[in-house]
Design a protein around this motif. Sequence first.
Motif, short mmCIF file in Angstrom:
data_model
loop_
_atom_site.label_atom_id
_atom_site.label_comp_id
_atom_site.label_asym_id
_atom_site.label_seq_id
_atom_site.Cartn_x
_atom_site.Cartn_y
_atom_site.Cartn_z
N LEU A 147 -20.92 28.15 93.70
CA LEU A 147 -19.71 28.59 93.97
C LEU A 147 -18.70 28.10 92.85
CD1 LEU A 147 -17.70 29.96 96.04
CD2 LEU A 147 -17.47 27.52 96.88
N VAL A 148 -18.65 27.23 92.37
CA VAL A 148 -17.86 26.58 91.30
C VAL A 148 -18.14 27.41 89.84
CG1 VAL A 148 -17.08 24.77 89.64
CG2 VAL A 148 -17.07 24.71 92.12
N GLY A 149 -19.50 27.48 89.51
CA GLY A 149 -20.22 28.23 88.57
C GLY A 149 -19.87 29.51 88.47
N THR A 150 -19.88 30.37 89.37
CA THR A 150 -19.81 31.86 89.74
C THR A 150 -18.04 31.98 89.31
OG1 THR A 150 -19.70 31.78 91.92
CG2 THR A 150 -21.66 32.46 90.66
N SER A 151 -17.28 31.25 90.13
CA SER A 151 -16.00 31.38 90.10
C SER A 151 -15.22 31.00 88.88
CB SER A 151 -15.29 30.52 91.20
OG SER A 151 -15.80 30.87 92.69
N GLY A 185 -32.81 27.29 97.24
CA GLY A 185 -32.23 26.94 98.51
C GLY A 185 -30.67 26.70 98.48
N SER A 186 -30.36 27.58 97.50
CA SER A 186 -28.65 27.61 97.66
C SER A 186 -28.02 28.60 98.21
CB SER A 186 -28.33 27.59 96.06
OG SER A 186 -27.01 27.85 96.06
N LEU A 209 -25.36 22.19 100.62
CA LEU A 209 -24.10 22.02 100.00
C LEU A 209 -23.78 21.59 98.74
CD1 LEU A 209 -21.12 21.25 101.02
CD2 LEU A 209 -21.86 18.98 101.25
N LEU A 210 -24.71 20.83 98.24
CA LEU A 210 -24.67 20.41 96.61
C LEU A 210 -24.94 21.88 95.64
CD1 LEU A 210 -24.64 18.59 94.03
CD2 LEU A 210 -27.41 18.41 94.64
N TYR A 211 -26.08 22.49 96.08
CA TYR A 211 -26.25 23.72 95.27
C TYR A 211 -25.36 24.86 95.71
CZ TYR A 211 -31.17 21.98 94.29
OH TYR A 211 -32.02 21.11 93.93
N GLU A 263 -34.08 23.30 89.35
CA GLU A 263 -33.46 24.14 90.48
C GLU A 263 -31.96 24.25 90.11
OE1 GLU A 263 -36.52 23.26 94.35
OE2 GLU A 263 -34.32 22.46 94.15
N ILE A 264 -31.23 23.34 89.55
CA ILE A 264 -29.81 23.37 89.32
C ILE A 264 -29.58 24.34 88.08
CG2 ILE A 264 -27.91 21.98 88.43
CD1 ILE A 264 -28.63 19.85 90.14
#
Length: 213
Positions: free
Chosen positions: A91-95, A135-136, A84-86, A17-18
């Motif tokens: 959020l960090v990945g896209t940003s 589920g993110s 929250l984790l996903y 999933e990650i």
Amino acid sequence: MKMEKRKLVSYRTYIREILMILAGCIPYAWSFVVIHNISTIPGSIVGVATICNRLLGTSIGVLNVILNIPLMIAGTWLLGRKMLLYTGIALVGTSALIDWWVPVFADKISVSPLWGAVWGGILMGIGAGIILYPGSSLAGTTVIGKMIQIKFPKQKLGNILIVLDSIIIVCGAVLMRDITILLYSLLYTLICMKIIDGIACLFSRAAKKGIAI
């Protein structure tokens, strides 16, 4: 022995999933490269960050993370730790990709405002749809939309987000005094949300047929 197998399956599920979320970050971030130099802004909190970038020159990715922290906290309370984790990963990945790719590639892409809005909406819809499936969320209005969907499960997430994002887009067009921003951004958002719903239906049909994703 059974518990060990269950833990192994659980870890594999988390990893799968990650990786899916990280894969979705790619088309999502690339959509910002496509729309950066045309009269188009996205909705959600990243849209607010984009407006600030156009007016003040601030970093889209960094501001997006900062503004989303309160919503992520609220999302954790209502939707759980896994989200929250996903969401943090998404959020960090896209940003990070937005702040990396936009300065490098945006000026090398020449596209008309109409086609930029269309292709940008398609790319963001594909990326967001893939990110949302495990589920993110993408924080921002997506968290608010999921909260509303819990209360009103018959409402499609895409339709909820269209309303919320339209408010931000209208505010952006007013602040930037450009009516074309409103028109192209609404087209961009409409295409994006319909693609999100299409991706959700595709994954749902695959799951019913027993196809593992």
